[in-house]
Design a protein around this motif. Structure first.
Motif, PDB file in Angstrom:
ATOM      1  N   GLU A 115       0.831  -1.219   0.000  1.00  0.00           N
ATOM      2  CA  GLU A 115       0.000   0.000   0.000  1.00  0.00           C
ATOM      3  C   GLU A 115       0.862   1.266   0.000  1.00  0.00           C
ATOM      4  OE1 GLU A 115      -2.483  -1.104   3.337  1.00  0.00           O
ATOM      5  OE2 GLU A 115      -1.429   0.287   4.667  1.00  0.00           O
ATOM      6  N   LEU A 119       0.338   4.265  -2.648  1.00  0.00           N
ATOM      7  CA  LEU A 119      -0.037   5.579  -2.109  1.00  0.00           C
ATOM      8  C   LEU A 119       1.045   6.617  -2.390  1.00  0.00           C
ATOM      9  CD1 LEU A 119      -2.423   6.743  -0.691  1.00  0.00           C
ATOM     10  CD2 LEU A 119      -1.332   6.247   1.506  1.00  0.00           C
ATOM     11  N   LEU A 170      -7.342   2.078   0.805  1.00  0.00           N
ATOM     12  CA  LEU A 170      -6.371   2.673  -0.127  1.00  0.00           C
ATOM     13  C   LEU A 170      -7.112   3.450  -1.215  1.00  0.00           C
ATOM     14  CD1 LEU A 170      -3.458   2.880  -1.202  1.00  0.00           C
ATOM     15  CD2 LEU A 170      -3.798   0.670  -2.324  1.00  0.00           C
ATOM     16  N   GLN A 173      -8.266   6.706   0.056  1.00  0.00           N
ATOM     17  CA  GLN A 173      -7.187   7.702   0.166  1.00  0.00           C
ATOM     18  C   GLN A 173      -6.816   8.268  -1.211  1.00  0.00           C
ATOM     19  OE1 GLN A 173      -4.024   7.211   3.071  1.00  0.00           O
ATOM     20  NE2 GLN A 173      -4.697   5.092   3.293  1.00  0.00           N
TER      21      GLN A 173
END
Ligand code: GAL
Length: 507
Positions: A115, A119, A170, A173
């Motif tokens: 992740e 990200l 995720l 976000q």
């Protein structure tokens, strides 16, 4: 300017033209500057000639043919644009009116993802300004999976070690950064890296992806249980996921990745928003690699990997006209910034992917890239060629063989009667190219009462202009000098009425 615009009816400024007086001089370290050869380029014939077998079973679309005059090109353009309309409307999700722009994890990270990797790429899109120039999809490729599906519901599960906060989290976000989120699966029992695939699980997978907030699905071709080999069987396999995605009610861009098997460029546009048309790209500019063994797309059965940029471009030249708003031929993710090509090679790669209207999915480490890489991938003038609302891929109109490569000329129509022209030097020699505009530009741009402005899109001036404007228009592009593996891209557009008035006063 970059999305949501309708296909313009102005299709008459099509790209193809007879091209006879293309003049190339080359000088290599072994030749003096005076050792020049002046050659005449034979009229190019597209290898997508007639051929019943090239037609999709589901789309009775005439294959593109080479025509040598503008009236027949106009006719051809109308047919192609209509075909594009059918293709686009068949995907039926209203997405990808221009080629998708974004980032994908595979080329740089392969299975080494988490992740944080994803990200960090998403955040970098924002902090580097790449989001502002249009890149929006952040796509996790293969290897996000847990070992098995949920044993009770059969729903897909993410790897709890590498994605401890969850892929749904995720996705949230990524959305909160103003970006869109994509995921990967295969129309087979396993993915290409041997994780579970979606064959037989299309509905539950599509529903689960929608519940995770997925906006984009890349759908691969490994482990397909022999369900390929002709158009019908491949079509039906990919159609299942198209229906499953549509049934979720969530707009999910459908990126087919069957590498061009069963001539998918002829039928994929009915189902998908993009379709891969080759084996996997590598960070290689040119040359033959046994990992990518096919010599033509037509009869390819081993699509492979380690395909060089120039090989993929050669294949794309034949099938680029199948692309259009809603459905795009995908030349594979970009390698710009991955380190194995020169600056000029990356510029060629990026420019030509843009001209043939491939999706531009970055494939480098965005959190650790050089200023040079960022400069290439954020060239707004080149991106705007890719995102031009007319949505017509450029065509290769001339190719002059040289030792270990060639010089190619590509031309494409743009909205507002503009035209893009690229000169590509795939050879290891310096070349000097003289190009008579009259041979390649549409007649309306050349008409006597119009004045044409020419911009060199890699000679950056500032953020607001296309690029350095060349001097007053003359009948020739005279002596353009190209380094080995370099590409020059020119945007030609009519003067606005006001500019024209000023011009006539001055003269
Ligand atoms: C290949 C595909 C690549 C990448 C890889 C993942 O089939 O072409 O782009 O997705 O699978 O395993």
């Amino acid at each position: 300017m970059w999305d949501g615009q309708e296909l313009s009816p102005a299709v008459s400024n099509s790209a193809c033209a007879v091209f006879q007086n293309f003049n190339v001089r080359r000088s290599t370290p072994n030749l003096t500057a005076t050792a020049e050869s002046s050659l005449t380029v034979p009229v190019h014939r597209s290898s997508v000639a007639d051929g019943e077998h090239r037609r999709g079973k589901y789309l009775d679309m005439p294959a593109p043919v080479w025509h040598s005059n503008w009236s027949s090109m106009l006719f051809l353009s109308v047919i192609l644009c209509l075909a594009n309309f059918w293709l686009a409307s068949a995907a039926n999700n209203g997405l990808a009116r221009t080629p998708p722009l974004g980032w994908n994890s595979w080329n740089r990270f392969a299975c080494d993802i988490s992740e944080e990797t994803i990200l960090s790429a998403a955040k970098s899109l924002v902090t580097t300004g790449l989001k502002d120039v249009g890149y929006e999809y952040v796509v996790i490729d293969d290897c996000w999976h847990a070992d098995t599906r949920d044993p009770e519901t059969n729903a897909p599960l993410w790897n709890p070690v590498t994605f401890p906060s969850g892929i749904d989290n995720l996705s949230d976000q990524i959305h909160s950064l103003g970006l869109k989120f994509g995921i990967y699966s295969s129309a087979g029992i396993h993915t290409c890296a041997n994780r579970f695939g979606s064959l037989g699980y299309e509905d539950i997978d599509a529903k689960t992806y929608a519940s995770w907030g997925v906006d984009y699905l890349k759908y691969d071709n490994c482990w397909n249980e022999g369900l390929s080999g002709n158009t019908t069987i491949s079509y039906k396999r990919y159609e299942k996921m198209a229906h499953a995605l549509n049934a979720t009610g969530r707009p999910i861009l459908y990126a087919m990745c069957n590498w061009g098997e069963d001539q998918s460029w002829t039928w994929a546009g009915e189902l998908a928003n993009s379709w891969r048309m080759s084996g996997d790209i590598a960070d290689l500019f040119t040359g033959y690699d046994p990992g990518c063994p096919c010599t033509s797309l037509e009869n390819c059965t081993q699509f492979g990997y380690r395909c060089a940029v120039t090989r993929i471009l050669d294949w794309a030249a034949d099938i680029a006209p199948y692309s259009g708003p809603g459905g795009w031929g995908d030349l594979d993710m970009l390698e710009v910034g991955n380190g194995n090509m020169t600056k000029d090679e990356y510029i060629t790669h990026f420019s030509m992917w843009a001209l043939v209207k491939s999706p531009l999915m970055l494939g480098n480490d965005l959190a650790n890239m050089t200023a040079q890489t960022l400069d290439i991938i954020s060239n707004k003038a080149i991106i705007s060629i890719n995102q031009d609302p007319l949505g017509v891929a450029a065509s290769r109109v001339a190719q002059m063989p040289l030792e270990e490569g060639d010089v190619q000329v590509w031309v494409g129509p743009l909205a507002d009667e503009a035209t893009v022209v690229a000169i590509v030097n795939t050879s290891p020699a310096n070349v000097t190219v003289t190009l008579p505009w009259s041979e390649i530009l549409p007649p309306q741009l050349l008409a006597l009462e119009r004045v044409v402005r020419i911009f060199d899109l890699w000679q950056r001036v500032d953020d607001k202009r296309w690029g350095q404007e060349l001097g007053p228009f003359t009948s020739l592009l005279s002596e353009a000098k190209l380094r080995p593996h370099e590409t020059k891209v020119y945007r030609l557009e009519p003067q606005s009425t006001q500019d024209f008035a000023e011009f006539t006063v001055q003269s």
